[in-house]
Write a protein that holds these residues in place. Structure first.
Motif, PDB file in Angstrom:
ATOM      1  N   UNK A 167       0.810  -1.218   0.000  1.00 55.53           N
ATOM      2  CA  UNK A 167       0.000   0.000   0.000  1.00 55.53           C
ATOM      3  C   UNK A 167       0.841   1.265   0.000  1.00 55.53           C
ATOM      4  N   UNK A 168       2.158   1.116  -0.022  1.00 56.27           N
ATOM      5  CA  UNK A 168       3.020   2.282  -0.097  1.00 56.27           C
ATOM      6  C   UNK A 168       3.102   3.077   1.192  1.00 56.27           C
ATOM      7  N   UNK A 169       2.827   2.447   2.336  1.00 57.74           N
ATOM      8  CA  UNK A 169       2.913   3.119   3.636  1.00 57.74           C
ATOM      9  C   UNK A 169       4.186   2.665   4.321  1.00 57.74           C
ATOM     10  N   UNK A 170       5.073   3.584   4.626  1.00 62.85           N
ATOM     11  CA  UNK A 170       6.364   3.219   5.178  1.00 62.85           C
ATOM     12  C   UNK A 170       6.560   3.612   6.641  1.00 62.85           C
ATOM     13  N   UNK A 171       5.684   4.469   7.185  1.00 65.50           N
ATOM     14  CA  UNK A 171       5.878   4.910   8.566  1.00 65.50           C
ATOM     15  C   UNK A 171       5.213   3.939   9.529  1.00 65.50           C
ATOM     16  N   UNK A 172       5.691   3.942  10.767  1.00 64.14           N
ATOM     17  CA  UNK A 172       5.197   3.004  11.766  1.00 64.14           C
ATOM     18  C   UNK A 172       3.748   3.268  12.126  1.00 64.14           C
ATOM     19  N   UNK A 173       3.326   4.541  12.117  1.00 69.25           N
ATOM     20  CA  UNK A 173       1.941   4.871  12.432  1.00 69.25           C
ATOM     21  C   UNK A 173       0.995   4.258  11.411  1.00 69.25           C
ATOM     22  N   UNK A 174       1.365   4.360  10.130  1.00 67.60           N
ATOM     23  CA  UNK A 174       0.537   3.777   9.083  1.00 67.60           C
ATOM     24  C   UNK A 174       0.435   2.269   9.221  1.00 67.60           C
ATOM     25  N   UNK A 175       1.564   1.614   9.521  1.00 65.51           N
ATOM     26  CA  UNK A 175       1.549   0.171   9.708  1.00 65.51           C
ATOM     27  C   UNK A 175       0.696  -0.220  10.909  1.00 65.51           C
ATOM     28  N   UNK A 176       0.766   0.580  11.972  1.00 68.02           N
ATOM     29  CA  UNK A 176      -0.037   0.308  13.163  1.00 68.02           C
ATOM     30  C   UNK A 176      -1.525   0.430  12.863  1.00 68.02           C
ATOM     31  N   UNK A 177      -1.894   1.417  12.043  1.00 64.46           N
ATOM     32  CA  UNK A 177      -3.295   1.574  11.663  1.00 64.46           C
ATOM     33  C   UNK A 177      -3.797   0.364  10.880  1.00 64.46           C
ATOM     34  N   UNK A 178      -2.923  -0.187  10.032  1.00 69.58           N
ATOM     35  CA  UNK A 178      -3.299  -1.380   9.277  1.00 69.58           C
ATOM     36  C   UNK A 178      -3.535  -2.553  10.220  1.00 69.58           C
ATOM     37  N   UNK A 179      -2.691  -2.686  11.234  1.00 69.59           N
ATOM     38  CA  UNK A 179      -2.872  -3.745  12.224  1.00 69.59           C
ATOM     39  C   UNK A 179      -4.226  -3.596  12.926  1.00 69.59           C
ATOM     40  N   UNK A 180      -4.580  -2.355  13.251  1.00 69.14           N
ATOM     41  CA  UNK A 180      -5.879  -2.102  13.900  1.00 69.14           C
ATOM     42  C   UNK A 180      -7.026  -2.495  12.972  1.00 69.14           C
ATOM     43  N   UNK A 181      -6.915  -2.131  11.695  1.00 72.28           N
ATOM     44  CA  UNK A 181      -7.966  -2.462  10.733  1.00 72.28           C
ATOM     45  C   UNK A 181      -8.110  -3.976  10.604  1.00 72.28           C
ATOM     46  N   UNK A 182      -6.986  -4.682  10.450  1.00 74.99           N
ATOM     47  CA  UNK A 182      -7.027  -6.143  10.345  1.00 74.99           C
ATOM     48  C   UNK A 182      -7.669  -6.747  11.591  1.00 74.99           C
ATOM     49  N   UNK A 183      -7.300  -6.234  12.766  1.00 75.75           N
ATOM     50  CA  UNK A 183      -7.853  -6.757  14.013  1.00 75.75           C
ATOM     51  C   UNK A 183      -9.347  -6.542  14.121  1.00 75.75           C
ATOM     52  N   UNK A 184      -9.822  -5.345  13.736  1.00 74.17           N
ATOM     53  CA  UNK A 184     -11.255  -5.044  13.820  1.00 74.17           C
ATOM     54  C   UNK A 184     -12.053  -5.918  12.856  1.00 74.17           C
ATOM     55  N   UNK A 185     -11.570  -6.052  11.620  1.00 71.42           N
ATOM     56  CA  UNK A 185     -12.267  -6.900  10.650  1.00 71.42           C
ATOM     57  C   UNK A 185     -12.298  -8.350  11.129  1.00 71.42           C
ATOM     58  N   UNK A 186     -11.189  -8.811  11.684  1.00 67.94           N
ATOM     59  CA  UNK A 186     -11.121 -10.174  12.225  1.00 67.94           C
ATOM     60  C   UNK A 186     -12.171 -10.375  13.314  1.00 67.94           C
ATOM     61  N   UNK A 187     -12.271  -9.414  14.238  1.00 70.77           N
ATOM     62  CA  UNK A 187     -13.255  -9.512  15.321  1.00 70.77           C
ATOM     63  C   UNK A 187     -14.667  -9.594  14.744  1.00 70.77           C
ATOM     64  N   UNK A 188     -14.957  -8.798  13.727  1.00 75.27           N
ATOM     65  CA  UNK A 188     -16.296  -8.785  13.121  1.00 75.27           C
ATOM     66  C   UNK A 188     -16.597 -10.119  12.447  1.00 75.27           C
ATOM     67  N   UNK A 189     -15.612 -10.667  11.714  1.00 78.28           N
ATOM     68  CA  UNK A 189     -15.806 -11.967  11.079  1.00 78.28           C
ATOM     69  C   UNK A 189     -16.238 -13.016  12.100  1.00 78.28           C
TER      70      UNK A 189
END
Length: 538
Positions: A163-185
């Motif tokens: 996704x072209x995101x190189x900073x740690x904050x961006x990567x952390x946001x992706x982890x949050x998104x993956x976690x939230x979607x996982x919880x919903x599934x």
């Protein structure tokens, strides 16, 4: 040839289209979420939530097993390992496939015939419920949590390339998104919804890999020898990429230890074994085995072509130095073959792979806590189905939050120790107890408890004292801190035999023996499947 590969890779990085990648990913999540919600409308009982109502056919479950087993490490990690290290990277494919055969042929159907929802059902069938279920639940939660951390950390790392995101904050946001979607599934879909996500993901992953494999072979005249020669020409290591020893030649003992953990640990991974409780009969369980073997075996053959194809068409040096490291080999190959559109599809498949695996891990951990600890230890079997499912749903949220926090915390760290710990714990604590329970009539509660806690403790302690945590430039804590007194990076060669030994020692020193009649009943049920469709009432 090397110069050409470098030029190709430099071009592909510029052509990456993060917006397209995100769009395809959002479409995938939207479609699968609709399927999950529709599939979950009848989730009322514990059997519905944990085992999908045991309503899946052998072919469906076999495909879901492939989706659960083929993690991001199988696709991105192995392809990258082959592209950079050649033959030694392909040993991962061989190891994972052999491990799957061990799991299926040795324990899978026997456990399905004996259990109800979780691994602890089998281990406590003829042993004392309280201590055995508690120990089994703790080892299950440990395996699932460390495996979850590795997947969540991997999601953050991969996004830097995809996704072209190189900073740690961006990567952390992706982890949050993956976690939230996982919880919903898992929260909405339970095992039924999770299974359909795994089926869709398996079809996309294997289909995408098949298209890329045929494409690479076509560009090399459908001649594997030509592909291998081109890969050797593109590598600065030359023909060494086609021979063993490039990665593990300097420390074969460490490789043996890792191989033991991978091959034997798979047979003790609770989230894979739990899939066999979703079919209605032992016959369908056997059909699941056949489907899974064909799908997984075929996929690992694809990795050979894709790995050497990436080495030839992209170049090992560019792959190793890209933002995603060796994990970027498959995406960069997709970009070279089909441009941004194919990269977008492969990006979505990579995220789908992570989502499907973490969903399977989460529901397994939730089932272990709610069914084993809450229903059978705390409530001593008196909990009703609805309250058990409520506890499981709440556990899903707690596990999801912990996985998000842990995944954010390990961003940028060496996550190899997390995967090694998950497999080492499974092989050291779970597998010895499973085999002893299934095949040794004299096995006792003390033996089970000693084996599980001893295997768990030894694996964690040895990894904590190994170079993957401290004392090396690639260590989690870096080379500035050094308390590594265990020389190997994987504890399997010590902790696995120790787990078996403690199970034997605890049994032969036990002052009380288990009921032989129950042991005989377990043997009959495990071998014939008689009574497998009924709840375990022992």
């Amino acid at each position: 040839m090397i110069a050409t590969a470098l030029r190709i890779a430099e071009t592909t990085v510029v052509e990456n289209n993060p917006v397209l990648n995100i769009s395809i990913f959002i479409v995938f999540v939207g479609i699968t979420m609709v399927i999950v919600i529709r599939a979950s409308r009848n989730n009322k009982t514990a059997a519905d939530f944990y085992a999908g109502g045991r309503s899946f056919t052998g072919s469906q479950n076999g495909t879901a097993i492939a989706g659960d087993y083929l993690s991001a490490a199988s696709f991105l990690g192995i392809v990258g390992a082959i592209a950079v290290n050649g033959y030694d990277g392909f040993l991962y494919s061989i190891g994972f496939l052999v491990a799957w055969l061990v799991a299926l042929l040795l324990v899978a159907e026997l456990m399905r015939n004996t259990g109800k929802f979780t691994m602890a059902d089998v281990l406590s069938f003829r042993l004392k419920q309280g201590p055995v279920r508690m120990a089994a639940a703790i080892t299950t939660l440990a395996v699932c949590f460390f495996y979850l951390l590795a997947q969540m950390a991997g999601a953050g790392g991969l996004v830097s390339l995809l996704l072209g995101i190189n900073d740690k904050l961006g990567q952390s946001l992706v982890v949050v998104v993956v976690g939230v979607v996982m919880i919903m599934y898992v929260l909405f879909g339970g095992m039924k919804g999770t299974t359909w996500v795994q089926i869709i993901k398996a079809i996309l992953l294997i289909g995408g890999a098949a298209v890329m494999t045929i494409w690479v072979l076509a560009l090399n005249g459908f001649n594997l020898s030509t592909l291998l020669q081109n890969a050797a020409d593109a590598s600065d290591k030359g023909m060494a990429v086609l021979a063993p020893g490039l990665q593990y030649g300097s420390n074969p003992l460490d490789f043996i230890s890792l191989a033991l953990a991978l091959v034997l640990g798979t047979a003790g991974l609770p989230h894979v074994l739990m899939r066999f409780y979703t079919v209605p009969t032992a016959k369908e369980a056997r059909r699941s085995v056949v489907w899974a073997i064909w799908l997984i075996g075929t996929f690992y053959l694809f990795t050979l072509v894709l790995g050497y194809g990436a080495g030839f068409m992209v170049g090992p040096e560019i792959i190793a130095n890209s933002p995603g490291g060796v994990n970027s080999a498959a995406p960069l190959l997709a970009l070279q073959l089909g441009g941004p559109l194919l990269l977008g599809f492969i990006s979505a498949v990579a995220f789908a792979t992570i989502l499907a695996v973490v969903a399977g891990l989460t529901i397994t951990a939730a089932a272990s806590f709610a069914h084993d600890i809450y229903a059978n230890v705390i409530k001593k079997g008196a909990a009703d189905s609805s309250s058990e499912v409520k506890v499981a749903r709440r556990t899903v949220v707690v596990i999801g939050v912990l996985a998000i926090v842990g995944g954010v915390g390990v961003q940028g760290q060496n996550i190899a120790f997390l995967v090694a710990l998950a497999f080492a714990v499974a092989a050291s604590a779970n597998l010895p107890t499973i085999l002893f329970s299934l095949f040794w009539k004299k096995f006792t509660t003390r033996g089970a408890v000693w084996s599980m806690y001893g295997g768990l403790g030894s694996a964690i302690i040895l990894i904590a004292l190994s170079p993957v945590v401290s004392g090396d430039v690639t260590s989690m804590l870096g080379d500035g801190v050094d308390f590594a007194i265990f020389p190997l990076k994987n504890p399997g060669i010590i902790s696995i035999p120790l787990g078996f030994f403690l199970g034997w020692l605890g049994t032969v020193t036990s002052t009380t023996q288990e009921d032989p009649a129950v042991a005989a009943e377990m043997e009959v049920r495990s071998l014939t499947g008689h009574g497998a469709e009924k709840a375990v009432e022992h």
